[in-house]
Scaffold this active site. Structure first.
Site, PDB file in Angstrom:
ATOM      1  N   ARG A 166      -3.829   8.546  16.185  1.00 23.38           N
ATOM      2  CA  ARG A 166      -4.314   8.843  14.838  1.00 23.38           C
ATOM      3  C   ARG A 166      -5.141  10.121  14.936  1.00 23.38           C
ATOM      4  NH1 ARG A 166      -1.284   5.237  14.152  1.00 23.38           N
ATOM      5  NH2 ARG A 166      -1.458   3.405  12.805  1.00 23.38           N
ATOM      6  N   ASN A 187      -6.477   9.522   8.124  1.00 20.76           N
ATOM      7  CA  ASN A 187      -7.589   8.631   8.518  1.00 20.76           C
ATOM      8  C   ASN A 187      -8.943   9.333   8.449  1.00 20.76           C
ATOM      9  OD1 ASN A 187      -5.026   7.734   9.840  1.00 20.76           O
ATOM     10  ND2 ASN A 187      -6.311   5.986  10.358  1.00 20.76           N
ATOM     11  N   GLU A 236       4.186   1.805  -0.535  1.00 15.92           N
ATOM     12  CA  GLU A 236       5.092   2.027  -1.672  1.00 15.92           C
ATOM     13  C   GLU A 236       4.311   2.182  -2.973  1.00 15.92           C
ATOM     14  OE1 GLU A 236       7.945   2.961  -1.187  1.00 15.92           O
ATOM     15  OE2 GLU A 236       9.025   1.787   0.314  1.00 15.92           O
ATOM     16  N   PHE A 256     -14.205  -0.692  16.497  1.00 20.30           N
ATOM     17  CA  PHE A 256     -14.597  -0.290  17.854  1.00 20.30           C
ATOM     18  C   PHE A 256     -16.104  -0.086  17.944  1.00 20.30           C
ATOM     19  CE2 PHE A 256     -10.355   1.725  19.561  1.00 20.30           C
ATOM     20  CZ  PHE A 256      -9.719   0.500  19.372  1.00 20.30           C
ATOM     21  N   TYR A 296       0.843  -1.207   0.000  1.00 16.08           N
ATOM     22  CA  TYR A 296       0.000   0.000   0.000  1.00 16.08           C
ATOM     23  C   TYR A 296       0.873   1.252   0.000  1.00 16.08           C
ATOM     24  CZ  TYR A 296      -3.787   3.153   1.530  1.00 16.08           C
ATOM     25  OH  TYR A 296      -4.712   4.172   1.629  1.00 16.08           O
ATOM     26  N   GLN A 345       2.501   7.365  15.701  1.00 16.00           N
ATOM     27  CA  GLN A 345       1.786   8.639  15.835  1.00 16.00           C
ATOM     28  C   GLN A 345       1.501   9.202  14.443  1.00 16.00           C
ATOM     29  OE1 GLN A 345       4.409  11.313  17.917  1.00 16.00           O
ATOM     30  NE2 GLN A 345       6.047  11.087  16.416  1.00 16.00           N
TER      31      GLN A 345
HETATM   32  P1  NAD Z   1     -12.731   1.859  -0.032  1.00 17.44           P
HETATM   33  O1  NAD Z   1     -12.053   0.540   0.042  1.00 17.44           O
HETATM   34  O2  NAD Z   1     -14.086   1.988   0.562  1.00 17.44           O
HETATM   35  O3  NAD Z   1     -12.797   2.373  -1.526  1.00 17.44           O
HETATM   36  C1  NAD Z   1     -11.918   1.996  -2.533  1.00 17.44           C
HETATM   37  C2  NAD Z   1     -12.718   1.674  -3.776  1.00 17.44           C
HETATM   38  O4  NAD Z   1     -11.819   1.295  -4.839  1.00 17.44           O
HETATM   39  C3  NAD Z   1     -13.667   0.484  -3.577  1.00 17.44           C
HETATM   40  O5  NAD Z   1     -14.940   0.824  -4.073  1.00 17.44           O
HETATM   41  C4  NAD Z   1     -13.020  -0.631  -4.393  1.00 17.44           C
HETATM   42  O6  NAD Z   1     -13.930  -1.584  -4.860  1.00 17.44           O
HETATM   43  C5  NAD Z   1     -12.334   0.147  -5.495  1.00 17.44           C
HETATM   44  N1  NAD Z   1     -11.207  -0.552  -6.112  1.00 17.44           N
HETATM   45  C6  NAD Z   1     -10.187  -1.202  -5.491  1.00 17.44           C
HETATM   46  N2  NAD Z   1      -9.335  -1.699  -6.400  1.00 17.44           N
HETATM   47  C7  NAD Z   1      -9.817  -1.343  -7.626  1.00 17.44           C
HETATM   48  C8  NAD Z   1      -9.384  -1.565  -8.956  1.00 17.44           C
HETATM   49  N3  NAD Z   1      -8.266  -2.259  -9.220  1.00 17.44           N
HETATM   50  N4  NAD Z   1     -10.133  -1.067  -9.965  1.00 17.44           N
HETATM   51  C9  NAD Z   1     -11.264  -0.378  -9.714  1.00 17.44           C
HETATM   52  N5  NAD Z   1     -11.722  -0.139  -8.478  1.00 17.44           N
HETATM   53  C10 NAD Z   1     -11.001  -0.610  -7.445  1.00 17.44           C
HETATM   54  O7  NAD Z   1     -11.723   2.910   0.634  1.00 17.44           O
HETATM   55  P2  NAD Z   1     -11.877   4.456   0.949  1.00 17.44           P
HETATM   56  O8  NAD Z   1     -11.640   4.599   2.397  1.00 17.44           O
HETATM   57  O9  NAD Z   1     -13.102   5.013   0.344  1.00 17.44           O
HETATM   58  O10 NAD Z   1     -10.603   5.024   0.209  1.00 17.44           O
HETATM   59  C11 NAD Z   1     -10.687   5.686  -1.052  1.00 17.44           C
HETATM   60  C12 NAD Z   1      -9.301   6.171  -1.460  1.00 17.44           C
HETATM   61  O11 NAD Z   1      -8.805   7.078  -0.476  1.00 17.44           O
HETATM   62  C13 NAD Z   1      -8.273   5.049  -1.583  1.00 17.44           C
HETATM   63  O12 NAD Z   1      -7.437   5.315  -2.666  1.00 17.44           O
HETATM   64  C14 NAD Z   1      -7.492   5.160  -0.301  1.00 17.44           C
HETATM   65  O13 NAD Z   1      -6.177   4.677  -0.454  1.00 17.44           O
HETATM   66  C15 NAD Z   1      -7.535   6.647  -0.035  1.00 17.44           C
HETATM   67  N6  NAD Z   1      -7.353   6.948   1.397  1.00 17.44           N
HETATM   68  C16 NAD Z   1      -8.332   6.644   2.294  1.00 17.44           C
HETATM   69  C17 NAD Z   1      -8.138   6.898   3.650  1.00 17.44           C
HETATM   70  C18 NAD Z   1      -9.186   6.594   4.677  1.00 17.44           C
HETATM   71  O14 NAD Z   1      -8.928   6.780   5.866  1.00 17.44           O
HETATM   72  N7  NAD Z   1     -10.370   6.151   4.318  1.00 17.44           N
HETATM   73  C19 NAD Z   1      -6.926   7.468   4.070  1.00 17.44           C
HETATM   74  C20 NAD Z   1      -5.942   7.734   3.119  1.00 17.44           C
HETATM   75  C21 NAD Z   1      -6.174   7.490   1.785  1.00 17.44           C
HETATM   76  N1  UDP Z   2      -6.393  -0.661  15.884  1.00 15.38           N
HETATM   77  C1  UDP Z   2      -6.795  -1.154  17.128  1.00 15.38           C
HETATM   78  N2  UDP Z   2      -7.815  -2.050  17.159  1.00 15.38           N
HETATM   79  C2  UDP Z   2      -8.490  -2.453  16.055  1.00 15.38           C
HETATM   80  C3  UDP Z   2      -8.092  -1.928  14.794  1.00 15.38           C
HETATM   81  C4  UDP Z   2      -7.032  -1.044  14.756  1.00 15.38           C
HETATM   82  O1  UDP Z   2      -6.218  -0.798  18.183  1.00 15.38           O
HETATM   83  O2  UDP Z   2      -9.426  -3.260  16.191  1.00 15.38           O
HETATM   84  C5  UDP Z   2      -5.289   0.332  15.840  1.00 15.38           C
HETATM   85  C6  UDP Z   2      -4.196   0.007  14.835  1.00 15.38           C
HETATM   86  O3  UDP Z   2      -3.193  -0.812  15.414  1.00 15.38           O
HETATM   87  C7  UDP Z   2      -3.668   1.384  14.499  1.00 15.38           C
HETATM   88  C8  UDP Z   2      -4.900   2.292  14.619  1.00 15.38           C
HETATM   89  O4  UDP Z   2      -5.837   1.554  15.405  1.00 15.38           O
HETATM   90  O5  UDP Z   2      -2.718   1.792  15.443  1.00 15.38           O
HETATM   91  C9  UDP Z   2      -5.522   2.661  13.280  1.00 15.38           C
HETATM   92  O6  UDP Z   2      -5.721   1.482  12.540  1.00 15.38           O
HETATM   93  P1  UDP Z   2      -6.458   1.462  11.114  1.00 15.38           P
HETATM   94  O7  UDP Z   2      -6.301   0.077  10.579  1.00 15.38           O
HETATM   95  O8  UDP Z   2      -7.828   1.998  11.269  1.00 15.38           O
HETATM   96  O9  UDP Z   2      -5.685   2.528  10.230  1.00 15.38           O
HETATM   97  P2  UDP Z   2      -4.143   2.801   9.895  1.00 15.38           P
HETATM   98  O10 UDP Z   2      -3.262   1.972  10.781  1.00 15.38           O
HETATM   99  O11 UDP Z   2      -3.998   2.433   8.457  1.00 15.38           O
HETATM  100  O12 UDP Z   2      -3.991   4.247  10.175  1.00 15.38           O
END
Ligand code: NAD
Ligand code: UDP
Ligand code: UDP
Length: 317
Positions: free
Chosen positions: A213, A176, A149, A193, A147, A278
């Site tokens: 976070r 997040n 890289e 949670f 993810y 963090q």
């Molecule tokens: P999500 O998993 O709900 O949405 C991702 C969507 O992409 C899904 O609908 C999935 O079916 C589609 N998808 C995955 N691989 C695909 C492919 N090869 N071709 C076409 N569609 C594909 O996740 P999200 O939380 O809505 O995230 C959306 C974007 O925002 C992602 O790129 C994610 O990396 C980025 N992002 C999200 C967060 C977050 O906290 N939610 C944080 C940082 C970045």
């Molecule tokens: N986490 C947790 N319990 C859970 C799921 C996640 O304590 O049931 C922690 C996890 O270890 C991380 C933080 O919550 O420190 C955020 O995790 P998440 O998977 O939501 O996002 P990311 O790590 O990609 O920011």
């Protein structure tokens, strides 16, 4: 006659993508949602299907796509660790081949293109809060690397297409984000949670729960993405989008218990490898160049999120 922009949203059936499609339709745009439904769901966009300006196409962005559009929001990519680690090679392909195809499409159609990058490009950060100038601390061979890289390489491709082919790019580093329509089983901390609290199961706190976070409510985030897309061409980013309110995971667990009125206990589970200790965005850039900052504090955004999960869970039983 007013010309409605044609906007492609990849990953449009996902959590953030579905809210983005909705907001773009509200603004009068034509929206083409492209998704392979790996983590996205038709139900997320079911309420948009009657809109004649909305179209949905099943397609995997690792394959070329030939359509005519004015703007592209590239969100396709699983975002939660359990999903992106399920098929890590496909995750990297989605970020890298997906970016190449969408940039090729932007180059040919002269569309503006926005990349949904991530705070994960900072890895386990040694600088706090994280500013865009920081290059990050990412393990290139760990379980999160597909993810992290993949997203870093996508950023490289965006800037190379910009320099080499004058493609108009926008790179958002999203922190997040949470809200309704998150998948109840996606394993992310907010969904875990809340679902555990509502079911009266123990809350699973990974490690000592002191890792932090910063959580942004989805409507704030979508507003930031749209402002970034509509900013002047010289605003390429990368630009942090997130809520600077920082919480430990223990604090989050306690807040969820309080807001749900749940009697669940808290149990500790091992910390996953490479889990960042963090994370907090420095959003000065977003404030100055987009006039954007989040408006919804965590406790406020958790309420509609909890209501959404309450309904989801009652439908599952
Ligand atoms: P999500 O998993 O709900 O949405 C991702 C969507 O992409 C899904 O609908 C999935 O079916 C589609 N998808 C995955 N691989 C695909 C492919 N090869 N071709 C076409 N569609 C594909 O996740 P999200 O939380 O809505 O995230 C959306 C974007 O925002 C992602 O790129 C994610 O990396 C980025 N992002 C999200 C967060 C977050 O906290 N939610 C944080 C940082 C970045
Ligand atoms: N986490 C947790 N319990 C859970 C799921 C996640 O304590 O049931 C922690 C996890 O270890 C991380 C933080 O919550 O420190 C955020 O995790 P998440 O998977 O939501 O996002 P990311 O790590 O990609 O920011
Ligand atoms: N591409 C696409 N849609 C388009 C234009 C290009 O999916 O409308 C794909 C194309 O198949 C190629 C990639 O985007 O694999 C990169 O395109 P580019 O023009 O940069 O490279 P080239 O085609 O010269 O390899």
């Amino acid at each position: 006659m007013h010309y409605a922009p044609r906007i492609l949203v990849t990953g449009g059936a996902g959590f953030i993508g579905s809210f983005l499609c909705e907001r773009l339709l509200d603004s009068g745009a034509e929206v083409l949602c492209v998704d392979n439904f790996f983590t996205g769901r038709r139900t997320n966009v079911a309420h948009l299907l009657d809109n004649p300006r909305f179209e949905i196409m099943r397609h995997d962005v690792t394959f070329p796509l030939f359509v005519e559009v004015d703007q592209i929001y590239n969100l396709a990519c699983p975002a939660s660790p359990i999903h992106y680690q399920f098929d890590p090679v496909q995750t990297t392909k989605t970020s890298v081949h997906g970016a190449i195809n969408m940039l090729g499409l932007a180059k040919r159609t002269r569309a503006k293109i926005l990349q949904a990058s991530t705070s994960e490009v900072y890895g386990d950060p040694e600088i706090h809060p994280q500013r865009e100038e920081y290059w990050g601390n990412v393990n290139p061979i760990g379980l999160r690397s597909c993810y992290d890289e993949g997203k870093r390489c996508a950023e490289t491709l965006f800037f190379d297409y910009h320099r080499q082919h004058n493609v108009k790019i926008k790179v958002a580093r999203i922190f997040n984000t949470y809200g309704p329509r998150m998948h109840p089983n996606d394993g992310r901390v907010v969904s875990n949670f809340i679902v555990q609290a509502l079911r009266g199961e123990d809350i699973t706190l990974y490690g000592d729960g002191q890792q932090t976070r910063s959580f942004c409510y989805v409507s704030d985030l979508v507003d930031g993405l749209i402002r970034l897309m509509n900013s002047d061409d010289d605003v390429t980013g990368p630009i942090n989008l997130g809520n600077p309110g920082e919480f430990t995971m223990r604090q989050l667990a306690e807040t969820v218990l309080e807001l749900t009125g749940s009697k669940s206990g808290i149990v500790h589970r091992p910390l996953p490898s490479d889990d960042p200790r963090q994370r907090q965005p420095d959003i000065s850039k977003a404030k100055s160049s987009l006039d954007w900052e989040p408006t919804i504090p965590l406790a406020e955004g958790l309420r509609p999120t909890i209501e959404y999960f309450r309904n989801e869970i009652s439908e599952l039983v």
